[in-house]
Design an enzyme around this catalytic site. Structure first.
Site, PDB file in Angstrom:
ATOM      1  N   LYS A 176       0.875  -1.180   0.000  1.00  0.00           N
ATOM      2  CA  LYS A 176       0.000   0.000   0.000  1.00  0.00           C
ATOM      3  C   LYS A 176       0.910   1.228   0.000  1.00  0.00           C
ATOM      4  CE  LYS A 176      -1.483   3.005   2.237  1.00  0.00           C
ATOM      5  NZ  LYS A 176      -1.303   4.330   1.582  1.00  0.00           N
ATOM      6  N   GLU A 179      -0.534   7.475  -0.973  1.00  0.00           N
ATOM      7  CA  GLU A 179      -1.534   7.952  -1.944  1.00  0.00           C
ATOM      8  C   GLU A 179      -1.063   9.253  -2.593  1.00  0.00           C
ATOM      9  OE1 GLU A 179      -1.563   8.138   1.201  1.00  0.00           O
ATOM     10  OE2 GLU A 179      -2.599   9.920   1.957  1.00  0.00           O
ATOM     11  N   CYS A 284      14.132  11.193   5.793  1.00  0.00           N
ATOM     12  CA  CYS A 284      14.170  10.805   7.210  1.00  0.00           C
ATOM     13  C   CYS A 284      15.589  10.892   7.746  1.00  0.00           C
ATOM     14  CB  CYS A 284      13.623   9.396   7.391  1.00  0.00           C
ATOM     15  SG  CYS A 284      14.701   8.142   6.721  1.00  0.00           S
TER      16      CYS A 284
HETATM   17  P1  NAD Z   1       2.720   9.182   6.948  1.00  0.00           P
HETATM   18  O1  NAD Z   1       2.854   8.504   8.259  1.00  0.00           O
HETATM   19  O2  NAD Z   1       1.779  10.321   6.840  1.00  0.00           O
HETATM   20  O3  NAD Z   1       2.247   8.121   5.833  1.00  0.00           O
HETATM   21  C1  NAD Z   1       2.814   6.836   5.764  1.00  0.00           C
HETATM   22  C2  NAD Z   1       1.755   5.865   5.260  1.00  0.00           C
HETATM   23  O4  NAD Z   1       0.664   5.830   6.188  1.00  0.00           O
HETATM   24  C3  NAD Z   1       1.185   6.251   3.902  1.00  0.00           C
HETATM   25  O5  NAD Z   1       1.047   5.087   3.119  1.00  0.00           O
HETATM   26  C4  NAD Z   1      -0.159   6.866   4.246  1.00  0.00           C
HETATM   27  O6  NAD Z   1      -1.134   6.650   3.244  1.00  0.00           O
HETATM   28  C5  NAD Z   1      -0.558   6.145   5.516  1.00  0.00           C
HETATM   29  N1  NAD Z   1      -1.377   7.005   6.410  1.00  0.00           N
HETATM   30  C6  NAD Z   1      -1.333   8.354   6.517  1.00  0.00           C
HETATM   31  N2  NAD Z   1      -2.208   8.780   7.465  1.00  0.00           N
HETATM   32  C7  NAD Z   1      -2.813   7.673   7.948  1.00  0.00           C
HETATM   33  C8  NAD Z   1      -3.805   7.451   8.956  1.00  0.00           C
HETATM   34  N3  NAD Z   1      -4.356   8.455   9.622  1.00  0.00           N
HETATM   35  N4  NAD Z   1      -4.173   6.181   9.216  1.00  0.00           N
HETATM   36  C9  NAD Z   1      -3.623   5.149   8.547  1.00  0.00           C
HETATM   37  N5  NAD Z   1      -2.686   5.294   7.585  1.00  0.00           N
HETATM   38  C10 NAD Z   1      -2.277   6.542   7.281  1.00  0.00           C
HETATM   39  O7  NAD Z   1       4.205   9.584   6.485  1.00  0.00           O
HETATM   40  P2  NAD Z   1       4.618  10.464   5.237  1.00  0.00           P
HETATM   41  O8  NAD Z   1       4.246  11.882   5.505  1.00  0.00           O
HETATM   42  O9  NAD Z   1       4.171   9.823   3.993  1.00  0.00           O
HETATM   43  O10 NAD Z   1       6.227  10.308   5.294  1.00  0.00           O
HETATM   44  C11 NAD Z   1       7.059  11.138   6.066  1.00  0.00           C
HETATM   45  C12 NAD Z   1       7.418  10.500   7.385  1.00  0.00           C
HETATM   46  O11 NAD Z   1       8.046   9.246   7.172  1.00  0.00           O
HETATM   47  C13 NAD Z   1       8.440  11.319   8.170  1.00  0.00           C
HETATM   48  O12 NAD Z   1       8.078  11.312   9.531  1.00  0.00           O
HETATM   49  C14 NAD Z   1       9.750  10.582   7.953  1.00  0.00           C
HETATM   50  O13 NAD Z   1      10.719  10.776   8.959  1.00  0.00           O
HETATM   51  C15 NAD Z   1       9.263   9.178   7.926  1.00  0.00           C
HETATM   52  N6  NAD Z   1      10.219   8.301   7.270  1.00  0.00           N
HETATM   53  C16 NAD Z   1      10.957   7.463   8.038  1.00  0.00           C
HETATM   54  C17 NAD Z   1      11.919   6.644   7.453  1.00  0.00           C
HETATM   55  C18 NAD Z   1      12.758   5.716   8.296  1.00  0.00           C
HETATM   56  O14 NAD Z   1      13.365   4.808   7.732  1.00  0.00           O
HETATM   57  N7  NAD Z   1      12.831   5.893   9.595  1.00  0.00           N
HETATM   58  C19 NAD Z   1      12.106   6.676   6.072  1.00  0.00           C
HETATM   59  C20 NAD Z   1      11.314   7.547   5.307  1.00  0.00           C
HETATM   60  C21 NAD Z   1      10.364   8.349   5.921  1.00  0.00           C
END
Ligand code: NAD
Length: 500
Positions: A176, A179, A284
């Protein structure tokens, strides 16, 4: 009127249209052009993808290891062949520069290469004669259906952290992707089909909370890999583990770089500026806090001067060092945090708010921004900004720098810049952070190691890719065996015949 294409689902080897009534736009962050429409899948559609993955599992787990590996050998060749198409799609939907987009694909490609050679990591253990005539051995078996939920900031690399390793080990998979930029993951899924993944081994669904909760709750999913924010990752980890699944969740970050006064100045400051502002700070592993030790505090004007040379532009423009943020909302949030930093008393050395790029007036641009005199209680220090904002902090000693970093709730990545081996060794030994760079600003490990994380940056014991993920995507079965054979025991067996 031009038709806006829809993003398909991949279920049981077919690219199919979703039947959901809820759709979102996929938008170019430099222009606000709508590139495609993506479905917010229902739990029922997730269920169809899981059913396909479950049906494909028995045959795939019994496919020879080398045959499974060859699929990924072909996939890595296809990704190389389509590198420019993947990178330009990625730039259009995510915004990062073409150079960064190629890097995003390349770091994922390295995991595919590793998947193609994973055989030896899946070998078990054997002990002969644990009792008279008794042997014990451990075998690593795939779990079944695994799922991956990925963030917007690395739409090629992070899906490639997950499904190649899960599938080469004999699992089937439901992905997944975010989006916000699903077009790149769909191109990778198409290439995986062309590489010969049998129908149902990889499936892709799209969506938000409903799809994610369906993944957390589905009884046929055995393991979930999540990469994203702390807020969503904690929810996925709690809900998934409560439902008896393995969950690995790689979360948010606030990464510090320590500068000792003996550091090689030119290289260190160039490294800082690239790691703080590259990909508009939406990494990240971005270095978002520079800890200047002792006389290194005099380097502030040089850091500002270097940051001013960076060119902000649409990612596909040749003159771009920094692209736009992912959404207008992300831009607004980052600008509000900058205002907050000013209100809380940090010194705004460089202000990237209201940045205008000629020809791209509607883009979500924020220019490089630098604060000095940042204190731990300020919001700009406590929150992950996820934009091109660098906080400068001053301390007197290396001990103070290490204590400062270890007091931060996150532990994703860090770096030290010095010419002293002893200082670097002390740092690597005492700092409580997953990835440590020594004169290396963004120390993302190559795939034969594993990405990791400490404290608030990770939930679960095992990281993505490398040896750790082999353990995550397999379970150990231990066999203790004793054979009775009258002919062998009595010495009457004819070995020539019995070997035939
Ligand atoms: P996000 O948590 O908003 O989204 C991640 C996933 O969760 C997406 O597929 C999204 O559709 C889903 N999602 C979003 N809101 C949701 C909800 N309320 N309920 C269920 N699912 C939901 O993260 P993002 O904004 O896409 O990415 C940025 C974040 O990811 C930053 O915090 C970054 O530090 C982190 N990140 C961490 C790493 C690591 O390896 N530690 C790597 C890349 C990114």
């Amino acid at each position: 009127m031009t038709m806006i294409p829809t993003v398909k689902l991949l279920i049981d080897g077919e690219f199919v249209e979703s039947t959901t009534s809820e759709w979102r736009d996929v938008i170019d962050p430099a222009t606000q052009t709508v590139l495609a429409r993506v479905p917010m899948c229902s739990a029922e559609e997730v269920g169809r993808a899981v059913a396909a993955a479950r049906a494909a599992f028995p045959a795939w787990r019994n496919t020879a290891i080398s045959e499974r590996a060859r699929v990924f050998l072909r996939l890595q060749a296809l990704i190389r062949e389509h590198m420019e198409d993947l990178a330009s799609t990625l730039t259009r939907e995510q915004g990062k520069t073409l150079a960064d987009a190629r890097g995003d694909v390349f770091r994922g490609l390295e995991v595919v290469e590793h998947a193609a050679a994973v055989g030896t990591l899946q070998m078990g253990e054997f002990a002969e004669n644990v009792a008279g005539g008794v042997d014990t051995y451990a075998i690593r078996q795939p779990l079944g259906v695994c799922a991956g939920i990925t963030p917007f900031n690395f739409p090629a690399m992070i899906p490639l952290w997950m499904f190649p390793m899960a599938c080469v080990l004999g699992n089937t998979f439901v992905l997944k992707p975010s989006e916000q930029d699903p077009l790149t993951p769909m191109k990778l899924a198409e290439l995986a089909q062309r590489a010969g993944l049998p129908p149902g081994v990889l499936n892709v669904v799209h969506g938000g909370p409903e799809a994610v909760n369906a993944i957390c709750d589905h009884p046929d999913i055995k393991a979930i890999s999540f990469v994203g924010s702390v807020h969503v990752g904690t929810h996925v980890w709690q809900r998934g583990t409560q439902n008896g699944k393995r969950v690995q969740a790689m979360l948010g970050a606030k990464n510090h770089a320590v500068f000792l006064p003996d550091a090689q100045r030119e290289q260190s400051l160039n490294a800082l500026v690239g790691a703080a502002f590259g990909a508009a700070g939406q990494r990240c592993m971005a270095l978002t806090v520079a800890v200047l030790v002792g006389q290194a505090r005099e380097w502030v004007p040089e850091i500002v001067a270097r940051a001013k040379t960076l060119r902000v532009n649409a990612g596909h423009e040749a003159e771009a060092d920094i692209g736009p943020l992912i959404t207008p909302h992300a831009k607004q949030r980052v600008q509000q945090l900058i205002e907050r930093g000013v209100a809380e008393g940090a010194r705004l050395e460089l202000d990237g708010r209201n940045y205008q790029v000629p020809g791209y007036e509607r883009g979500n641009f924020v220019g490089p921004t630098i604060f000095s005199g940042v204190k731990p209680e300020m919001n700009i220090y406590r929150e992950e900004i996820f934009g091109p904002v660098l906080c400068l902090v001053e301390v007197d000693t290396l001990d103070q720098a290490i204590a400062f970093i270890n007091a931060n709730p996150y532990g994703n990545g860090t770096a030290i810049f010095t010419q002293s081996g002893a200082a670097a060794r002390k740092f690597q030994n005492e700092v409580d952070v997953g990835q440590v760079g020594i004169n290396v600003p963004i120390p993302v490990p190559v795939p034969f190691f594993s990405f990791t994380g400490s404290r608030g940056s990770r939930l679960g014991d095992l990281g993505p890719y490398g040896k750790e993920v082999v353990r995550f995507y397999t379970h150990t079965k231990t066999v203790t065996a004793r054979w009775f054979d009258d002919a062998v025991t009595s010495g009457q067996v004819n070995t020539t015949i019995s070997l035939r």
